[in-house]
Design an enzyme around this catalytic site. Sequence first.
Site, PDB file in Angstrom:
ATOM      1  N   TYR A  51       0.826  -1.537  -0.316  1.00 53.34           N
ATOM      2  CA  TYR A  51       0.046   0.090  -0.295  1.00 53.34           C
ATOM      3  C   TYR A  51       1.006   1.199  -0.044  1.00 53.34           C
ATOM      4  O   TYR A  51       1.789   1.977   0.986  1.00 53.34           O
ATOM      5  CB  TYR A  51      -1.099  -0.078   0.947  1.00 53.34           C
ATOM      6  CG  TYR A  51      -2.687   0.085   1.195  1.00 53.34           C
ATOM      7  CD1 TYR A  51      -2.988   1.203   0.478  1.00 53.34           C
ATOM      8  CD2 TYR A  51      -3.596  -1.027   1.172  1.00 53.34           C
ATOM      9  CE1 TYR A  51      -4.175   1.619  -0.195  1.00 53.34           C
ATOM     10  CE2 TYR A  51      -4.435  -1.069   0.543  1.00 53.34           C
ATOM     11  CZ  TYR A  51      -5.284   0.102  -0.066  1.00 53.34           C
ATOM     12  OH  TYR A  51      -5.877   0.398  -0.304  1.00 53.34           O
ATOM     13  N   GLU A  53      -0.334   5.110  -0.310  1.00 54.31           N
ATOM     14  CA  GLU A  53      -1.313   6.548  -1.146  1.00 54.31           C
ATOM     15  C   GLU A  53       0.019   6.930  -0.559  1.00 54.31           C
ATOM     16  O   GLU A  53       0.573   7.376   0.213  1.00 54.31           O
ATOM     17  CB  GLU A  53      -2.158   6.564   0.480  1.00 54.31           C
ATOM     18  CG  GLU A  53      -3.309   5.830   0.081  1.00 54.31           C
ATOM     19  CD  GLU A  53      -4.944   5.763   0.917  1.00 54.31           C
ATOM     20  OE1 GLU A  53      -3.877   6.616   1.954  1.00 54.31           O
ATOM     21  OE2 GLU A  53      -5.436   5.244   0.832  1.00 54.31           O
ATOM     22  N   ASP A 197      -6.796  14.070 -24.977  1.00 56.92           N
ATOM     23  CA  ASP A 197      -7.007  12.548 -24.443  1.00 56.92           C
ATOM     24  C   ASP A 197      -6.291  11.562 -25.791  1.00 56.92           C
ATOM     25  O   ASP A 197      -7.433  11.228 -26.781  1.00 56.92           O
ATOM     26  CB  ASP A 197      -7.982  12.115 -24.443  1.00 56.92           C
ATOM     27  CG  ASP A 197      -8.507  10.776 -23.607  1.00 56.92           C
ATOM     28  OD1 ASP A 197      -7.250  10.026 -23.988  1.00 56.92           O
ATOM     29  OD2 ASP A 197      -9.395  10.151 -23.629  1.00 56.92           O
ATOM     30  N   THR A 223      -4.244   6.440 -22.002  1.00 56.92           N
ATOM     31  CA  THR A 223      -3.791   4.905 -21.308  1.00 56.92           C
ATOM     32  C   THR A 223      -2.828   4.228 -21.546  1.00 56.92           C
ATOM     33  O   THR A 223      -2.197   4.860 -22.336  1.00 56.92           O
ATOM     34  CB  THR A 223      -4.589   3.360 -21.761  1.00 56.92           C
ATOM     35  OG1 THR A 223      -5.094   4.201 -23.181  1.00 56.92           O
ATOM     36  CG2 THR A 223      -6.802   4.505 -21.116  1.00 56.92           C
ATOM     37  N   LYS A 226      -3.545  -0.028 -25.027  1.00 58.16           N
ATOM     38  CA  LYS A 226      -3.749  -0.138 -26.596  1.00 58.16           C
ATOM     39  C   LYS A 226      -2.455   0.184 -27.183  1.00 58.16           C
ATOM     40  O   LYS A 226      -1.511  -0.850 -27.002  1.00 58.16           O
ATOM     41  CB  LYS A 226      -3.838   1.354 -26.201  1.00 58.16           C
ATOM     42  CG  LYS A 226      -5.589   1.645 -26.089  1.00 58.16           C
ATOM     43  CD  LYS A 226      -6.724   2.532 -26.188  1.00 58.16           C
ATOM     44  CE  LYS A 226      -7.426   1.772 -25.296  1.00 58.16           C
ATOM     45  NZ  LYS A 226      -7.962   3.139 -24.024  1.00 58.16           N
ATOM     46  N   ARG A 232      -3.014  -2.767 -18.277  1.00 61.84           N
ATOM     47  CA  ARG A 232      -4.051  -1.703 -18.476  1.00 61.84           C
ATOM     48  C   ARG A 232      -3.596  -0.224 -17.293  1.00 61.84           C
ATOM     49  O   ARG A 232      -3.468  -0.691 -15.933  1.00 61.84           O
ATOM     50  CB  ARG A 232      -5.577  -2.678 -17.882  1.00 61.84           C
ATOM     51  CG  ARG A 232      -5.604  -2.990 -18.897  1.00 61.84           C
ATOM     52  CD  ARG A 232      -7.187  -3.618 -18.963  1.00 61.84           C
ATOM     53  NE  ARG A 232      -7.864  -3.144 -19.300  1.00 61.84           N
ATOM     54  CZ  ARG A 232      -8.194  -3.429 -20.666  1.00 61.84           C
ATOM     55  NH1 ARG A 232      -7.765  -4.852 -21.464  1.00 61.84           N
ATOM     56  NH2 ARG A 232      -8.981  -2.377 -21.433  1.00 61.84           N
TER      57      ARG A 232
HETATM   58  C1  LIG Z   1     -10.612   8.382 -25.854  1.00 57.02           C
HETATM   59  C2  LIG Z   1     -10.327   7.437 -24.911  1.00 57.02           C
HETATM   60  N1  LIG Z   1      -9.929   8.114 -23.367  1.00 57.02           N
HETATM   61  C3  LIG Z   1     -10.464   6.644 -22.311  1.00 57.02           C
HETATM   62  C4  LIG Z   1     -10.560   5.819 -22.344  1.00 57.02           C
HETATM   63  C5  LIG Z   1     -10.959   4.751 -21.433  1.00 57.02           C
HETATM   64  O1  LIG Z   1      -9.954   4.181 -20.934  1.00 57.02           O
HETATM   65  P1  LIG Z   1      -9.853   2.620 -19.729  1.00 57.02           P
HETATM   66  O2  LIG Z   1     -11.317   1.712 -20.308  1.00 57.02           O
HETATM   67  O3  LIG Z   1      -9.488   2.483 -19.583  1.00 57.02           O
HETATM   68  O4  LIG Z   1     -11.176   3.605 -18.750  1.00 57.02           O
HETATM   69  C6  LIG Z   1     -10.980   5.155 -23.674  1.00 57.02           C
HETATM   70  C7  LIG Z   1     -11.140   3.236 -24.027  1.00 57.02           C
HETATM   71  O5  LIG Z   1     -11.597   2.666 -24.829  1.00 57.02           O
HETATM   72  C8  LIG Z   1     -10.362   6.123 -24.858  1.00 57.02           C
HETATM   73  O6  LIG Z   1     -10.240   5.407 -26.042  1.00 57.02           O
END
Ligand SMILES: Cc1ncc(COP(=O)(O)O)c(C=O)c1O
Length: 414
Positions: A51, A53, A197, A223, A226, A232
Site C-alpha cells: 500500500y 497512498e 486524451d 491509457t 492500447k 491496463r
Molecule cells: C480516448 C479514450 N479515453 C479513455 C478511455 C478509457 O479507458 P479505460 O477503458 O481504461 O477506462 C478509452 C478507452 O477505450 C479511450 O478510447
Amino acid sequence: MNNLKKSDPKIYNIIKLEEKRQKEGIELIASENYVSKPVLEAMGSILTNKYSEGYPGKRYYGGNQIIDQAESLAVNRAKKLFGAEHINVQPLSGSPANLAVYMALLNPGDKVLGFSLDQGGHLSHGHPLNFSGKLYKIIPYFVNRKTEVIDMDEVERIALREGPKMILAGFSAYSRDMDWKRFKEIADKVGAFTFADIAHIAGLIAGGQLESPVPYFDVVSTTTHKTLRGPRGAMIMCKEEFAKAIDRAVFPGVQGGPHDHINAAKAVAFGEALKPSFKKYSSQVIKNAKALSSALQKRGYRIISGGTDNHLMLVDVYGSKNITGKEAEHTLEEVGISINKNMIPFDPRKPLDPSGIRLGTPAVTTRGAKEKDMEKIAKFIDEALMAKNNASVLNKIGKQVKTFSLQFPVPGIK
Ligand SMILES: Cc1ncc(COP(=O)(O)O)c(C=O)c1O
C-alpha cells in the site's frame, strides 16, 4: 502457472481457453494489443502486496522506499518518451484519469467542448450516463459531413459562441491526424484550458509517428494499454503549473492507493517503448492500417474519410454491402476475427446496430504481420461477410483464419 492449475483449476482453465482464443484468432479491435512477457511478469509480481497512498518521498504508509524507486522509474521513463513537464502515473485506467483531469481544472456545471461521441469521442468526453455528461455541460463538435474530417473552422465558431472553460481533443474512433496547434490557438482565443486524451494513439506518438499535443496542451491523458502496449492503466501529463492540481485530483481526489505492480509494469512498457524497435513497430502499425484500408476499398468497402493516418479505420459496411455493424461483428466472430461494431458519422442507424465497424492493427502488428498479410485479412473479412450465414463456408474460412494466425507468435503466450 502450476500453482494456479492445482489450487484453482476452474480459473486456470478459463485462462488457458482465452490464451487459445487470442492465439488462434485475428485481433483487430483497435484498442487491444498483446503485452510482452516482462510486462506480464511485473504485473504478476509481489508488488501487488504493498500500500502506498501518496507520492514518492511523501507516502502515508511506511515501507515504501523500494516502491518509490519503481514509481519514479515509470515517471522518468514516461518523461523521456513524451517530454512532458510533469507526469502522474497512478491513474488506474483511462476513465478515472479523465475524471481527475476534469476535477483538477473545472467545477461542476462548467462548459466543455468535446468531440461528438457518435462521431468518435469517448464515453468520458460527455456521455449523458457518464460522470462527464452528468457533471459538466458538454458542447459537441463534429466532423465535416462531406470530408468526414474534424471541421476546425466549425470548432472555432462553436468555441467563440459558447466560451467553454475547457476544450477536449481526443477520440476512440477517428482515423485522421489531429491539429493540436489549431486547437490550442482556438482555446487561447476564448481563454479555455486544453485537454488532450491520446489513449488510442499514445504508442504512435511515443514511436515518433504522429505529432504530440504535449508541447501545446495544458494537460494530456492516456491509457497505458492500447498502442502503448503496457499494462491496463493510465497516466496524466501536464505543464508544471497544473502539477499540484492534477496530483491532488488523482490522490486523494479520485483514488486511494496506487496499484504498485501495475506501475512497475508501466515502467517496463515505457522502457520497451524507448527502444528503437518500438519506433519500427509503431511505423508498421500505420503501414498495416493503410494497407488494410486500401485492400478493403479495393473490395468495395467505403472507409470513413477515405482512409487512415493512424492505427484504425471505420468501415461503412451497411452503406457498402447492406450488412449492419452488428451482423458484421457476429459473422466475423464466427470465423475467429475480433472487431467491434461502431457508429459512423451521421449514422442513420442506432448505436446497438450501427452502420459501421471499427478495425485496428496494433495487435496483429505486434505478432509480426506486414502489409501483404493485410491483403489476406481483407480477403477473410470480405469472404466471411459475403458468406453471411452459410455455416459450411464460415467453417472453412474459420479454419483458414486459424492456420493463418498460428504462423504469428503471441509474445505472452507459448
Ligand atoms: C480516448 C479514450 N479515453 C479513455 C478511455 C478509457 O479507458 P479505460 O477503458 O481504461 O477506462 C478509452 C478507452 O477505450 C479511450 O478510447
